[in-house]
Design a protein around this motif. Structure first.
Motif, PDB file in Angstrom:
ATOM      1  N   ALA A 362      13.352   8.720  13.403  1.00 56.82           N
ATOM      2  CA  ALA A 362      13.503   7.095  13.284  1.00 56.82           C
ATOM      3  C   ALA A 362      12.066   6.519  12.865  1.00 56.82           C
ATOM      4  CB  ALA A 362      13.905   6.603  14.356  1.00 56.82           C
ATOM      5  N   VAL A 363      11.204   7.154  13.491  1.00 59.58           N
ATOM      6  CA  VAL A 363       9.540   6.486  12.991  1.00 59.58           C
ATOM      7  C   VAL A 363       9.450   6.897  11.502  1.00 59.58           C
ATOM      8  CG1 VAL A 363       7.151   6.733  13.540  1.00 59.58           C
ATOM      9  CG2 VAL A 363       8.954   6.272  15.455  1.00 59.58           C
ATOM     10  N   ARG A 364       9.874   8.232  11.094  1.00 56.54           N
ATOM     11  CA  ARG A 364       9.589   8.575   9.831  1.00 56.54           C
ATOM     12  C   ARG A 364      10.343   7.621   8.817  1.00 56.54           C
ATOM     13  NH1 ARG A 364      11.205  14.373   7.434  1.00 56.54           N
ATOM     14  NH2 ARG A 364      12.982  13.525   7.970  1.00 56.54           N
ATOM     15  N   GLU A 365      11.364   7.173   9.169  1.00 60.27           N
ATOM     16  CA  GLU A 365      12.090   6.466   8.381  1.00 60.27           C
ATOM     17  C   GLU A 365      11.528   5.045   8.161  1.00 60.27           C
ATOM     18  OE1 GLU A 365      16.721   4.772   7.881  1.00 60.27           O
ATOM     19  OE2 GLU A 365      16.316   6.398   9.310  1.00 60.27           O
ATOM     20  N   ARG A 366      11.165   4.407   9.376  1.00 60.46           N
ATOM     21  CA  ARG A 366      10.539   3.226   9.491  1.00 60.46           C
ATOM     22  C   ARG A 366       9.288   3.239   8.665  1.00 60.46           C
ATOM     23  NH1 ARG A 366      13.641   2.772  14.448  1.00 60.46           N
ATOM     24  NH2 ARG A 366      11.781   3.590  15.244  1.00 60.46           N
ATOM     25  N   GLU A 367       8.614   4.196   9.004  1.00 59.01           N
ATOM     26  CA  GLU A 367       7.128   4.280   8.336  1.00 59.01           C
ATOM     27  C   GLU A 367       7.361   4.349   6.949  1.00 59.01           C
ATOM     28  OE1 GLU A 367       2.933   4.834   8.323  1.00 59.01           O
ATOM     29  OE2 GLU A 367       4.387   4.213   9.890  1.00 59.01           O
ATOM     30  N   GLY A 368       8.110   5.039   6.363  1.00 59.58           N
ATOM     31  CA  GLY A 368       8.500   4.965   4.970  1.00 59.58           C
ATOM     32  C   GLY A 368       8.883   3.234   4.720  1.00 59.58           C
ATOM     33  N   GLU A 369       9.738   2.603   5.391  1.00 64.07           N
ATOM     34  CA  GLU A 369      10.126   1.640   4.845  1.00 64.07           C
ATOM     35  C   GLU A 369       9.054   0.541   5.191  1.00 64.07           C
ATOM     36  OE1 GLU A 369      12.546  -1.937   3.894  1.00 64.07           O
ATOM     37  OE2 GLU A 369      12.601   0.336   3.781  1.00 64.07           O
ATOM     38  N   ARG A 371       5.818   1.227   4.964  1.00 64.89           N
ATOM     39  CA  ARG A 371       4.924   1.582   3.723  1.00 64.89           C
ATOM     40  C   ARG A 371       5.207   0.991   2.589  1.00 64.89           C
ATOM     41  NH1 ARG A 371       0.560   5.271   4.308  1.00 64.89           N
ATOM     42  NH2 ARG A 371       0.835   5.368   1.837  1.00 64.89           N
ATOM     43  N   ARG A 372       6.567   0.924   2.451  1.00 64.67           N
ATOM     44  CA  ARG A 372       7.133   0.406   1.152  1.00 64.67           C
ATOM     45  C   ARG A 372       6.942  -1.090   1.136  1.00 64.67           C
ATOM     46  NH1 ARG A 372      11.346  -2.183  -0.847  1.00 64.67           N
ATOM     47  NH2 ARG A 372      12.221  -2.459   1.134  1.00 64.67           N
ATOM     48  N   LEU A 373       7.077  -1.672   2.436  1.00 61.38           N
ATOM     49  CA  LEU A 373       6.884  -3.419   2.335  1.00 61.38           C
ATOM     50  C   LEU A 373       5.390  -3.705   2.554  1.00 61.38           C
ATOM     51  CD1 LEU A 373       9.454  -3.967   5.266  1.00 61.38           C
ATOM     52  CD2 LEU A 373       9.764  -4.343   2.992  1.00 61.38           C
ATOM     53  N   ALA A 374       4.592  -2.600   3.074  1.00 62.96           N
ATOM     54  CA  ALA A 374       3.163  -2.932   2.904  1.00 62.96           C
ATOM     55  C   ALA A 374       2.564  -3.009   1.556  1.00 62.96           C
ATOM     56  CB  ALA A 374       2.408  -2.074   3.745  1.00 62.96           C
ATOM     57  N   GLU A 376       4.254  -2.736  -1.348  1.00 66.11           N
ATOM     58  CA  GLU A 376       5.197  -2.954  -2.659  1.00 66.11           C
ATOM     59  C   GLU A 376       5.727  -4.489  -2.353  1.00 66.11           C
ATOM     60  OE1 GLU A 376       9.609  -1.710  -3.503  1.00 66.11           O
ATOM     61  OE2 GLU A 376       8.439  -0.102  -4.117  1.00 66.11           O
ATOM     62  N   ASP A 377       5.537  -5.002  -3.601  1.00 66.65           N
ATOM     63  CA  ASP A 377       6.185  -6.378  -3.523  1.00 66.65           C
ATOM     64  C   ASP A 377       7.681  -6.553  -3.511  1.00 66.65           C
ATOM     65  OD1 ASP A 377       6.024  -9.514  -4.111  1.00 66.65           O
ATOM     66  OD2 ASP A 377       6.886  -9.070  -5.903  1.00 66.65           O
ATOM     67  N   GLY A 378       8.259  -7.108  -2.551  1.00 68.10           N
ATOM     68  CA  GLY A 378       9.776  -7.118  -2.188  1.00 68.10           C
ATOM     69  C   GLY A 378      10.399  -7.817  -3.410  1.00 68.10           C
ATOM     70  N   LEU A 379       9.917  -8.842  -4.065  1.00 71.39           N
ATOM     71  CA  LEU A 379      10.652  -9.598  -5.233  1.00 71.39           C
ATOM     72  C   LEU A 379      10.547  -8.717  -6.439  1.00 71.39           C
ATOM     73  CD1 LEU A 379      12.036 -12.091  -5.795  1.00 71.39           C
ATOM     74  CD2 LEU A 379       9.911 -13.063  -6.556  1.00 71.39           C
ATOM     75  N   THR A 380       9.618  -8.323  -6.917  1.00 68.85           N
ATOM     76  CA  THR A 380       9.482  -7.504  -8.208  1.00 68.85           C
ATOM     77  C   THR A 380       9.463  -6.168  -8.093  1.00 68.85           C
ATOM     78  OG1 THR A 380       7.030  -7.557  -8.021  1.00 68.85           O
ATOM     79  CG2 THR A 380       8.138  -9.803  -9.064  1.00 68.85           C
ATOM     80  N   GLN A 381       9.266  -5.335  -6.814  1.00 66.89           N
ATOM     81  CA  GLN A 381       9.319  -4.002  -6.658  1.00 66.89           C
ATOM     82  C   GLN A 381       7.790  -3.569  -7.436  1.00 66.89           C
ATOM     83  OE1 GLN A 381      12.694  -5.109  -7.243  1.00 66.89           O
ATOM     84  NE2 GLN A 381      12.474  -5.283  -5.056  1.00 66.89           N
ATOM     85  N   ASN A 384       1.829  -4.214  -4.258  1.00 67.62           N
ATOM     86  CA  ASN A 384       1.297  -5.425  -4.064  1.00 67.62           C
ATOM     87  C   ASN A 384      -0.213  -5.677  -4.074  1.00 67.62           C
ATOM     88  OD1 ASN A 384       0.623  -3.826  -1.946  1.00 67.62           O
ATOM     89  ND2 ASN A 384       1.879  -5.036  -0.426  1.00 67.62           N
ATOM     90  N   ARG A 385      -0.813  -6.431  -3.654  1.00 69.99           N
ATOM     91  CA  ARG A 385      -2.378  -6.485  -3.664  1.00 69.99           C
ATOM     92  C   ARG A 385      -3.077  -5.313  -2.867  1.00 69.99           C
ATOM     93  NH1 ARG A 385      -6.303 -10.602  -4.297  1.00 69.99           N
ATOM     94  NH2 ARG A 385      -4.614 -12.114  -4.554  1.00 69.99           N
ATOM     95  N   GLU A 386      -2.606  -4.980  -2.010  1.00 73.59           N
ATOM     96  CA  GLU A 386      -3.175  -3.648  -1.154  1.00 73.59           C
ATOM     97  C   GLU A 386      -2.948  -2.240  -1.782  1.00 73.59           C
ATOM     98  OE1 GLU A 386      -5.091  -3.691   1.560  1.00 73.59           O
ATOM     99  OE2 GLU A 386      -5.053  -5.779   1.636  1.00 73.59           O
TER     100      GLU A 386
END
Length: 816
Positions: A362-369, A371-374, A376-381, A384-386
């Motif tokens: 579960a943590v691996r799945e959430r970590e991937g999510e 990291r994607r949110l951290a 990747e820009d959710g609007l344009t995919q 992001n800045r980081e």
């Protein structure tokens, strides 16, 4: 060398082993103590029973001796020849008879007295000393035998009368109690006996006969006396009169250690006391059980050793899977979610391992999510800045390793906020998605990275790109933006300011390159250059702005701000109607700082509210001074966008009215069209509240913003100010003059006062006067001046004479 886990107090293995062994030790020690106590109690009970039995045996021995003595004495007293010898007072015959009879029974003493207890014959020298005891024994109604001391030796004595038929004398016979009697007693019952009596002057207790070694006699007397004192203190009955004596081994003593003793008084009251002390060794009594105790102790030690081994094995069976789980938890904590958590057992620890494995997945799945949110820009995919900063750092390292350049391009859309406000955020989001698509599909190279940094700001990382190549890509972006974007029946023209910074020319740090590309981008937007490459001059300007902004925060507290006033004149009468309030900063090192140097930054940071508050308060104070006994003047104060959106502004103005007794009608608040359009609804609410309080409201720079007659009709304003750009050009450009005339007519039709700012010539004065403009403001009238000079300027003011100024024919017709 570190200790094993089961020997380390902080480890679980140690606690498990310690718990098991501790419980075993407690149980075994309790068992040993209970067994030992039971043995001691039972041994004491058995010994006490033996002592009571021995007391009866000793009494029986004494009774048997007394019976033998009595039988022998009676036999002699009834002998005819003996009585004849008594009658004839034949002393030799009497002595011979006494000796013969005593030898026959082994008596130690034989005595004959007449009826008055006068000694007639005896077998023992000094028998006269027995006579008082014999008298007492003979005259006592219940006496059969008596224990007496003679020369410090104990004797058992009996007395029998000689009758013919009256009592004509007494025969007394006695045994000396010797060690052999006590030895016989010891052999019969395994009980040691000691005879103790009081003798000497003063009387003291001493051992007469004993089965113990003579060397133990002093200890025996001392321990026995202590026991008697204890018995007397506790008022113990005869049945309870037993005590514990402790004898030490002095090297030759047969008996040592603890002994249970029982007293057996042998004398009568009033006579020297003689006591038989019966003793039994507790150590000898418990000796048969000691072997059992040692066997139990040995068994306990073996059990402890076996239990320790089993406990260590059990603890390791428990802790080894826990160690494995702890290692898995550490890996999870370090971010390693790939290695599975092993579950080797089906017990509770196995269930815990299964729970860890479920958690890992579960943590691996959430970590991937995450990291994607951290990253990747959710609007344009897009990154992001980081993520962009991380990619830029990697690109810089790669470029330095290969001695190649790389470039960063920053892009900010034009007019996006207005589009977002007018067409809505959902439309703005779709617009950003379309911009991202054009950047990735039409502008970038295959190895370039496009990222959305936030809002309408995008960035592009261009590996192996120098300034020339970066400029080429920027031009490609501009060409891609030349085509309008059509969404939902709306067509939007795109435009953007682009800034470029290159490595290593402009820096070798990721943050440095990004900030310098941003500086270039802001310069491009400010000067409408389209594309701008970073240069050092931009950084110096930025540093100066940051320094000014930092110092501006203390300018109010240090009284460095100055209020300047620019007069406003009636074009019809030439009278002074008031002034516009302007702020200047008297910097202690930089001198007089113009507003253009610090007002924009104050608006960006929100500090403009502090400046506005200071200007309003200071203007109110100046108004109170100027309007005291003079024609009422008005002062205009500018409100920024942040001021207009401040919901507390009306309350602040009310406090100012109450504090300074200000007439709201003497203050005009100027707002720009763009400030209103940022949030029309909130701006309208604030303006309505201010208008209801009595303040005059003015639209500043009318004609340069998003002019809307619908909004203008709804706004509770009293005045329009024609932007100075139209006033500057109206003397030379007939179209600008027409715009000015149309604005004046529009304002008058709406019932608004019209102010023209930027009048610098007499011709402009005369033309505005002819067009029906109400008020004038500009350098032709006066430059902004310190508040202290304004009153003197009013006294010296005279309206300009412009009758001689001639207008061109077209402008003259315009004024008709």
């Amino acid at each position: 060398m570190p200790l094993p886990a089961f020997m380390t107090p902080k480890r679980l293995q140690f606690r498990i082993v310690a718990l098991f062994l501790g419980l075993l030790l407690v149980v075994q020690l309790a068992s040993l103590l209970l067994i030992g106590n039971s043995i001691s109690v039972n041994a004491r009970s058995a010994v006490n029973a033996e002592l009571r039995t021995a007391e009866r045996v000793f009494e029986r021995l004494l009774a048997q001796n007394a019976g033998r003595l009595t039988d022998a004495a009676r036999l002699l007293a009834s002998d005819f020849g003996f009585r004849a010898a008594v009658a004839s007072n034949d002393g030799e015959t009497l002595a011979s008879a006494l000796a013969n009879q005593g030898d026959r029974i082994g008596a130690s003493l034989a005595v004959f007295t007449d009826a008055r207890f006068n000694l007639k014959a005896a077998t023992h020298d000094g028998a006269e000393r027995f006579l008082p005891t014999l008298r007492q024994l003979a005259t006592a109604p219940d006496a059969t035998q008596r224990l007496v001391l003679l020369d410090g030796e104990p004797y058992q004595l009996v007395a029998v009368p000689v009758k013919a038929p009256l009592t004509i004398g007494w025969v007394a016979m006695g045994f000396r109690i010797e060690a052999s009697l006590l030895q016989e007693m010891q052999q019969l019952s395994s009980i040691d006996v000691a005879l103790l009596t009081q003798r000497g002057s003063p009387p003291r207790w001493d051992v007469l006969q004993s089965t113990l070694d003579p060397a133990a006699s002093p200890q025996l007397v001392e321990q026995w006396l202590l026991a008697r004192e204890t018995q007397a203190t506790h008022q113990m009955s005869q049945k309870e009169r037993h005590a514990t004596l402790t004898l030490t081994d002095d090297g030759g003593s047969r008996l040592s250690g603890q002994l249970l003793a029982r007293d057996m008084p042998l004398g009568r009251e009033g006579e020297p006391q003689t006591v038989a002390v019966l003793m039994r060794s507790l150590d000898e009594a418990t000796a048969p059980y000691r072997r059992l105790q040692w066997i139990l102790l040995a068994f306990t030690l073996v059990a402890i050793a076996v239990f320790a081994v089993v406990s260590v094995y059990t603890a390791r069976r428990i802790t080894t899977p826990l160690k494995t789980l702890a290692g898995s938890a550490r890996r999870l904590g370090q971010g390693d979610y790939e290695q599975a958590v092993p579950a080797r057992t089906d017990d509770e620890i196995g269930e815990l391992a299964q729970a860890f494995e479920t958690m890992r997945l579960a943590v691996r799945e959430r970590e991937g999510e995450v990291r994607r949110l951290a990253f990747e820009d959710g609007l344009t995919q897009l990154p992001n800045r980081e993520q962009f900063r991380a990619d830029l750092r990697a690109a810089i390292q790669h470029a330095q390793a290969r001695n190649e350049p790389c470039a960063v391009l920053m892009l900010d859309l034009d007019r996006f906020k207005h589009v977002n406000d007018v067409l809505g955020h959902r439309f703005g989001d779709r617009l950003l998605q379309e911009v991202a698509k054009r950047l990735t599909q039409e502008a970038r190279r295959s190895n370039d990275v496009v990222a959305r940094l936030g809002g309408d700001e995008f960035a592009m990382l261009m590996p192996s790109a120098d300034i020339a190549l970066a400029l080429g890509i920027a031009q490609r972006i501009q060409r891609a933006f030349e085509r309008p974007i059509s969404l939902d029946d709306h067509t939007v023209d795109l435009g953007a300011g682009i800034g470029i910074a290159c490595c290593p020319a402009h820096g070798v740090e990721a943050d440095t390159l990004v900030s310098r590309a941003e500086l270039a981008m802001y310069a491009a937007k400010q000067h409408q250059l389209g594309v701008k490459v970073y240069d050092a001059a931009l950084d110096m300007s930025s540093d100066e702005s940051l320094s000014l902004l930092s110092e501006l925060r203390t300018a109010v507290d240090r009284d460095q701000l100055r209020l300047y006033l620019q007069p406003k004149i009636s074009l019809a009468t030439g009278a002074v109607l008031g002034a516009e309030a302007l702020v200047r900063w008297q910097h202690p090192q930089r001198g007089l700082v113009p507003p253009g140097k610090f007002i924009p930054f104050a608006e960006q940071t929100g500090f403009i509210r502090v400046l506005t508050g200071w200007m309003i308060e200071r203007s109110a104070m100046v108004l109170r001074q100027m309007n005291a006994g003079a024609p009422a003047l008005k002062i205009s104060v500018n409100l920024s966008t942040r001021d207009l959106l401040d919901q507390d502004l009306p309350a602040k103005m009310q406090r100012l009215i109450d504090t300074l007794a200000l007439n709201p009608g003497s203050m005009c608040l100027e707002i720009t069209e763009s400030a209103i359009m940022d949030d029309p609804q909130r701006a309208l609410q604030t303006l309505e509240r201010l208008h209801a309080m009595g303040f005059k409201l003015s639209i500043d720079d009318f004609g340069t913003g998003y002019s809307s007659l619908a909004y203008l009709k709804r706004l509770p304003v009293d005045e329009l100010k024609i932007d100075q750009s139209f006033v500057f050009n109206m003397e030379r450009d007939l179209d600008d003059a027409k715009i000015v005339r149309s604005t004046i007519d529009l304002a008058h039709n709406l019932g608004l006062n019209v102010v023209a700012e930027g009048i610098e010539t007499a011709k402009a004065w005369k033309l505005l006067q002819a067009l029906g403009c109400d008020e004038a403001q500009g350098y032709f009238v006066a430059k902004p001046m310190p508040e202290a000079l304004f009153a003197d300027w009013i006294r010296d003011w005279t309206a300009p004479q412009v009758q001689a100024v001639r207008l061109d024919t077209d402008f003259s017709r315009l004024a008709l």
